[in-house]
Every structure is written in structure tokens, then in C-alpha cells.
Design a protein around this motif. Structure first.
Motif, PDB file in Angstrom:
ATOM      1  N   SER A   4       0.847  -1.180   0.000  1.00 42.80           N
ATOM      2  CA  SER A   4       0.000   0.000   0.000  1.00 42.80           C
ATOM      3  C   SER A   4       0.891   1.242   0.000  1.00 42.80           C
ATOM      4  O   SER A   4       2.095   1.183   0.249  1.00 42.80           O
ATOM      5  N   LYS A   5       0.281   2.391  -0.248  1.00 41.22           N
ATOM      6  CA  LYS A   5       1.037   3.637  -0.278  1.00 41.22           C
ATOM      7  C   LYS A   5       1.559   4.033   1.097  1.00 41.22           C
ATOM      8  O   LYS A   5       2.405   4.925   1.204  1.00 41.22           O
ATOM      9  N   TYR A   6       1.038   3.361   2.143  1.00 35.36           N
ATOM     10  CA  TYR A   6       1.450   3.703   3.508  1.00 35.36           C
ATOM     11  C   TYR A   6       2.661   2.884   3.984  1.00 35.36           C
ATOM     12  O   TYR A   6       3.200   3.146   5.052  1.00 35.36           O
ATOM     13  N   TYR A   8       5.606   2.861   3.262  1.00 37.32           N
ATOM     14  CA  TYR A   8       6.880   3.566   3.388  1.00 37.32           C
ATOM     15  C   TYR A   8       7.269   3.831   4.848  1.00 37.32           C
ATOM     16  O   TYR A   8       8.439   4.003   5.181  1.00 37.32           O
TER      17      TYR A   8
END
Length: 256
Positions: A4-6, A8
Motif C-alpha cells: 500500500s502507499k502507507y 513507506y
């Protein structure tokens, strides 16, 4: 939510891998245990129920984490020594430390009634922990010697302090003032001459602490009467400062 984009945010985690091929010690200490023991009416200077509960919780930790080769405990602290080749949690310091202290604490609470009966656990205890590394066999033996020497120093002081408070009627401040600047021989003389206590006759657990390690024991099968030798985790209260202990049990540190 894989990829997911989270994701990171994982990059903010810092690596805490412990050095390879060194002894790992996880030492746990009771947090605000003076308050805890007072609130729960522990006997002074030593409460057999409390010491037995600490030993039982530590024994269960040693069973749960077989990489522990020896453990030493006194009062509200325990030290667990993990073998040099340990790869538990890929040697991540935070995971090793937190797993051992949380398991110890849960065992302490879980088994409270076994040792304190109907004496209510009024609030849960907490313990802190840390990992410390020792590169050589001599270092780890010196570490354990330090903790056992500390056991004697603390217990001798506490035995004198509580004798003054409970038997001589001194206030805590008066007892502290009377003991300030005294040495071991003076404390021993005080106990013997004023309170008829021979310090060397007190239980070895009070003076030497508790040692948990694997020892060869004889076990007899109740059904067939056959006796076999097996290695079992045991709790003893012995001198680990002298070389005699390490010569008798060289396999603890992997020596032949």
C-alpha cells in the motif's frame, strides 16, 4: 495491506541487530518494587513467597526460551544469559528483550495465587529490561559474579536495616544513619552481638541468590522402576564466583 502507499513508514524502523558470537544478557528489574512489596505486605528483609514466585517465573522463561543457558536472580531482578550462537528473532535486541520481560511478567501475574494464596494482587507489577553483550567467557562469568556479590552486599545491609527497625525500634532515618559508613565486618558484628543473628547461617538463597541451569539428575520411572540420567532445569543457591562451579558444570558455557 501489502504494497500500500502507507508501507513507506516501515523505513522509519531502525535496525537493532546484536553483534554475532557474543553472550547476550537480558536483565530485568522490577519497577517501583519498593512500593509494590509494601502494598502487598512482603515480609522484610526477605519474603519467601516473593522469591519463590520470581524463581518460578524465571524457570518458565528458561523453558520457553531454550537459548538461555543460565539465569541468576536476586530480589526483584533476574539476568538471563543466551548462548553466543543464539539466533532468536534474528538477534534483534528489542524483540529479544521485550519478549523475555513480557513473558516473565505474565508468568509472575499468572502464578501469583500459587505462592500468595488468597492475598490479593492489588495491581499488576511491571519490569523493565535491557540487552547487554559480553564478548568472552571470562566477561560473562565476571558479570554473574558481580550480580552475586551485589546480592550479598544488598542483603547484608537490608538484614541490618530491618533488624534495627523491626527489633530495635529505630526509625528508618535512624537506621540509615547508624549504618552509614559501616563495612561488612561491622555489620556482621552488629547482627551477632545485638540481635544474635549469625549472617552465615541465614538461608543461602538470601545470601547468594538463585541460579537456574541444566543439570544431570537421576529419575526413576514409577511403572518399571528403571532409573535414567536426564538433564533438567534446576534452581540452586550456590557460589558462582569461585571457579569450582564452572569446573563442575563446564557445559553451561560450552567448554569441555
Amino acid at each position: 495491506m501489502a504494497n500500500s502507499k502507507y508501507e513507506y513508514v516501515k523505513s522509519f524502523e531502525q535496525p537493532d541487530i546484536l553483534l554475532q558470537n557474543v553472550w547476550i544478557v537480558v536483565r530485568i528489574d522490577g519497577r517501583s518494587f519498593h512500593k509494590f512489596t509494601t502494598k502487598h505486605d512482603y515480609a522484610k528483609p526477605n519474603d519467601d513467597r516473593g522469591l519463590s514466585l520470581m524463581n518460578r517465573a524465571a524457570l518458565e522463561v528458561c523453558k520457553e526460551f531454550p537459548d538461555i543457558v543460565i539465569a541468576f536472580g536476586e530480589s526483584d531482578e533476574y539476568s538471563f544469559v543466551l548462548k553466543k550462537s543464539c539466533n532468536l528473532f534474528e538477534r534483534r535486541s528489542s524483540k529479544i528483550s521485550s519478549s523475555i520481560v513480557s513473558y516473565f511478567t505474565s508468568q509472575f501475574v499468572y502464578r501469583w495465587k500459587e505462592y500468595f494464596g488468597d492475598h490479593e494482587l492489588k495491581y499488576p507489577p511491571t519490569f523493565d529490561s535491557r540487552c547487554v553483550l559480553y564478548p568472552t567467557d571470562e566477561n560473562i562469568k565476571d558479570y554473574l559474579s558481580w550480580r552475586q556479590a551485589d546480592t550479598h552486599i544488598n542483603n547484608l545491609y537490608n538484614t541490618c536495616y530491618w533488624a534495627l527497625v523491626l527489633k530495635a525500634g529505630k526509625t528508618p532515618i535512624e537506621a540509615e544513619n547508624e549504618l552509614r559508613g559501616t563495612f561488612s565486618d561491622g555489620k556482621n558484628e552488629m547482627l551477632f552481638s545485638r540481635f544474635n543473628i549469625n549472617y552465615n547461617n541465614l538461608p543461602a538463597e538470601y545470601r547468594k541468590g538463585s541460579v537456574i541451569f541444566k543439570k544431570m539428575v537421576q529419575e526413576t520411572n514409577e511403572e518399571n522402576g528403571v532409573t535414567k540420567s536426564k538433564k533438567r532445569l534446576i534452581i540452586e543457591h550456590v557460589d558462582i564466583i569461585s571457579e569450582k562451579f564452572w569446573k563442575e558444570y563446564p557445559d553451561i558455557l560450552g567448554s569441555k
